[in-house]
Design an enzyme around this catalytic site. Sequence first.
Site, PDB file in Angstrom:
ATOM      1  N   ASP A   1       0.868  -1.168   0.000  1.00  0.00           N
ATOM      2  CA  ASP A   1       0.000   0.000   0.000  1.00  0.00           C
ATOM      3  C   ASP A   1       0.910   1.224   0.000  1.00  0.00           C
ATOM      4  O   ASP A   1       2.102   1.145   0.308  1.00  0.00           O
ATOM      5  CB  ASP A   1      -0.910  -0.012   1.236  1.00  0.00           C
ATOM      6  CG  ASP A   1      -2.179   0.798   1.032  1.00  0.00           C
ATOM      7  OD1 ASP A   1      -2.198   1.674   0.136  1.00  0.00           O
ATOM      8  OD2 ASP A   1      -3.161   0.568   1.758  1.00  0.00           O
ATOM      9  N   TRP A   2       0.339   2.365  -0.331  1.00  0.00           N
ATOM     10  CA  TRP A   2       1.160   3.565  -0.535  1.00  0.00           C
ATOM     11  C   TRP A   2       1.809   4.020   0.768  1.00  0.00           C
ATOM     12  O   TRP A   2       1.122   4.333   1.740  1.00  0.00           O
ATOM     13  CB  TRP A   2       0.293   4.653  -1.143  1.00  0.00           C
ATOM     14  CG  TRP A   2       0.293   4.677  -2.646  1.00  0.00           C
ATOM     15  CD1 TRP A   2       0.441   5.777  -3.438  1.00  0.00           C
ATOM     16  CD2 TRP A   2       0.152   3.584  -3.568  1.00  0.00           C
ATOM     17  NE1 TRP A   2       0.403   5.438  -4.783  1.00  0.00           N
ATOM     18  CE2 TRP A   2       0.228   4.094  -4.890  1.00  0.00           C
ATOM     19  CE3 TRP A   2      -0.014   2.210  -3.411  1.00  0.00           C
ATOM     20  CZ2 TRP A   2       0.137   3.297  -6.022  1.00  0.00           C
ATOM     21  CZ3 TRP A   2      -0.106   1.408  -4.542  1.00  0.00           C
ATOM     22  CH2 TRP A   2      -0.025   1.953  -5.827  1.00  0.00           C
TER      23      TRP A   2
END
Length: 837
Positions: free
Chosen positions: A233-234
Site C-alpha cells: 500500500d502507498w
Amino acid sequence: MTITDVTNMEKSYVSRLPELTLEEKVSLLSGVDFLHSDEVSRVGIPSIKLVDSINGIKGSEVQKNIRTAIFPSSTCYGSTWNHELMEMLGQRLAFQAKLKSAQVVLGPTINIHRDPRAGRNFECFSEDPLLSGQLGAAIVNGLQSQGVAACPKHFACNESEYQRRKYNVTESPNSRTTREIYFAAFQELLRHSNPFSLMISYNKLNGTYTTENSFLKKVLRDDWSFDNCLISDWYATKSGPQAVKAGLDLEMPGPSVFRGARLVAEVRKGDWDEAAIDECVTRVLALFDATKPSHSHAPESIAMDEESNKLIKRIASEGIVLLKNEGGLLPLHFDQSPKIAVVGVHATEPVICGGGSASATPQYLQKPLDCLIEAHPYPSMIQYARGVSINRVVPAMPLSQSRAKNGRPGFDVSYFSKSAKEPVLTEFQESPVVSLVRLLKPGLEEGGFYFEIATSLTPKYIGEHTFAARVTGAFELFVDNKLISSKPQQEVSMENFLFEPLHLEHRVNVSMPELRSYPIRLVMQNRLAKPGDYEPNPHGATLAFQEAIVNEEGIAQAVSIAADSDVSIVYVGRNGEYESEGFDMTKIALPEPQISLIKHVAAASKRTVVILYCGNPIDVTDFVDDVDSIINAHFPGQEGGQALTDILTGKVNPSGRLATSWPKRLDREHVPSFDSFRARLDNDQGYTIDYTEGIEVGYRAPTSAETSRWPFGFGLSYTTFNYSDLSVISEDGKVFVSLKVRNSGPVAGHEVIQVYVIPPSTASVWRPKRELKGFTKIWALPDQSVDVRVELDTKHAGSFWDESICQWHLESGTYGIIVGDLGDSFKVERELTWNGR
C-alpha cells in the site's frame, strides 16, 4: 524502428532479466512517482501505471477533478450476489482503465465488514469471506480477461482506518480468527481467480508489519502457491532487506524510500544476496508481461461509454435493497397520478461514492428528483423541499459569491518566499483551494514560504455566518480586514491532508450585518515536516464559508409539502464526510437533523418512503416504526438516480440482499466487536487491536438472530418465490445441492439462492450455527419454475481451522444443508486434514 527494437518488443519482459544491471533491477522494485513504476528504456522495459479503483478509474491528475465513470460502491456489489454481473463489471473497468492508459487497477477491496463503524466498509463487499472472495474473484477475472491486472487488497487484517498505519492486530496468522474470517476472503478469491498482483496492508499482524511479515511467504507463497507480484500500500513499506526477504516485490509510491541506492549498496557490500532481488524483479516483470495488452501511448480520455453506463445502472438496480415495505406501499403507481413530496438534499445532490481514494468526479450526476419528475405523467404533482444540512465540514467558499481583483468571480492566490513582502507569483483561480505536494511553485523552497488566498465575498443574507480555514500550516484569517482566527501549525500528516478535512479545519462565526462586499484573506505558512517523516510534505489550504442555516425552516417547508401529498419520499444518509478512507465513524445513527426531518415528515404525511445512502448499516431505531418503506440505496454510482426511480416505480423488481447484518443498535450486545474495534494506545505507546470476538462476526455470532434489525442475506421483493424438491448428494469430494424455485408472485424478478452448511452436532470445537458455502442468482417470470444446482467442495464447505495442528480439519459426522426454509444433510465418513487453497 530498428530490428533490435522489434526484437525487444517481442521478447517477454521476464526474459530480459539477465540483461539488467543491479541498479536497473532495484529500480524496478519501487515506483518512480505516485502512480507509475520505473522503466528501463535501455532494454525496452516500460513503466506501468497503477490506479484506483473498482468504483471509478482515476486518471493521472490525482489532485484534480478529472471526470470518470463512477460505478456503485462495493457494498452494492456485494448486495447483488451475482457472479456474472461482477465479471461483466471487471470487463468494463478494464475498458475504463485503458481509457486512462492504466495497466493495474487497485482493487477489489475484500477486507471484512468487522464493525459497522469502519470508515472504508463501503469499499468492501461483506461480512462474509466466501461472498467477498467469490465476487471479488469474478471482478478479477473480468479485468484480467482484457489484459488489465487486478490488485486485490489489503492483505491482511486491515478492517479499521484509525491509526491504520501503526496499529498491531494481535492475532496469530495461525489463529481460527485470521484463517476462517480475514485470510479466508483472500483464500476464496485465489480459488476462483489468479490475480496478477496483491496489495499488502499498512498494519502490523502479531507484532510485525505485514510488508515484512514472514506470513507473506508462509501463507501466500507456500500454503496458497501464489507466485505473482506483491505490492505495498502507498507508503506501507517499512524496510529494505526485510521486506524483500518477506517477498514484497514493489514498493509504492516512488521515489523509493527503502530501496533504490540503499538496497544496491547493501547488495554490493555482501549484506544481501542478489538472487533474492532477482526473485522479486521476476515477479514484477511477469506483471508487466501479463498487462501487455493494455500498454498504450494513447492520451488519456474522459469519453462517455454507453455500455459502462448501462452496466452501472444494472448493478445499482440489482444491489439496491428493499428493507421495509409496510402495506405494499411500493412500487408507487404513477398511473394513479399520486401527489409526491420529495424531501432531502440528497434528492438533488445524491451521494454516489464514499470518500478517500475510491472517490472521483463523475462524468455526470443524475438527480433523483429529476428522474422522478421525468417518470411521473403529471410532473407538476411533485413538490420538493431541501430539508436540512448535514455537512461535517464547511463547504469551500462558493465561486458565485466571490469577486477577485479582476472583477470576475474567483480568488487571487499570491505566493511569497520566506518573509518577503512582495509575491514571487500571483495567480487567479476559480477555486479557493491551494494544494502543493512535491512540486512547489517557482521561486518557493521547502525551507520557508507562505501564500494567501484573497477575494471579496457578498453574503446572500444578513446574519452570523461560518468561515473556516482548512490548513496544513500556521495561518491567519482576515474578514473585512480584521483578524478573526489564527493558529500555529497543528499536528498534520499526509493521511490527514488526503482523507481527513475535518482534522484540518478551524471554524469561526462572524456577524455580517450588511449585504455588501467583504474583503477576505487567508494567509498560511508552509507546513514544517516532522524529523524522519519520509512521506511528501503537503502544503494545503481551503477557504471555506457557509451562511447561517436554520434547519427548523427546512423542516417546516418539508412538513408543508408532505401534508399536501399522497406519498413523501425522504432522501437521507451519509456521504464521504462520514464514510471515508482515513478515519472511522463513532456512531451509526443518522445525524440528528435528518432524524428530526424524517419524524416530522412522517407525522404529516399519509405514507412515507425513506431512501438511505450509506456504505455501512444505519441504526434506524428512531424512525423505523414511523415510516412505511425503507430502501438501502448504498452509494449507487452515476446512474443511481434512475436506478432508484426504477425500483420506486416498479420498472425493476428489487433483488438486492444484504451482504452485511444490520444491527439494531451500536452497543456491546448487538455488535460483537463493540469494545475492541478502535485501536487503543498500549503501554509501549503503540496502537493495538484485539479481535476479541474471534470468528463471531456478523451472522456467525450466536445471538445474531436476536440482535439484527435486518439479517445477512435479507431483502424484500415485489414478488414471491417458493422453494421445493431440495436434494443433496455427496460424492467424490463434492456436495451437489439441487432444488426447484418458482416465482409464485405477480411480477418477474431475480431471486438469490443462499446455501448454508450446519456443522455436525459432534464437532470438537465451537462452530457457528450456519455458514454460507454457496450461492447463485436466478431470473424467473411469474409462475415460472427454475431448476437450481449449486456445487460445493466438501472439504471447503465442512472444514474449520484447527489451531492445534495449524491445518484445516474436516471432521466426520452429519452436516446440515439449509436453503431458504428447506433442509437436508450429507455425511462425511472419513476425517481429513489439509492445507493450501
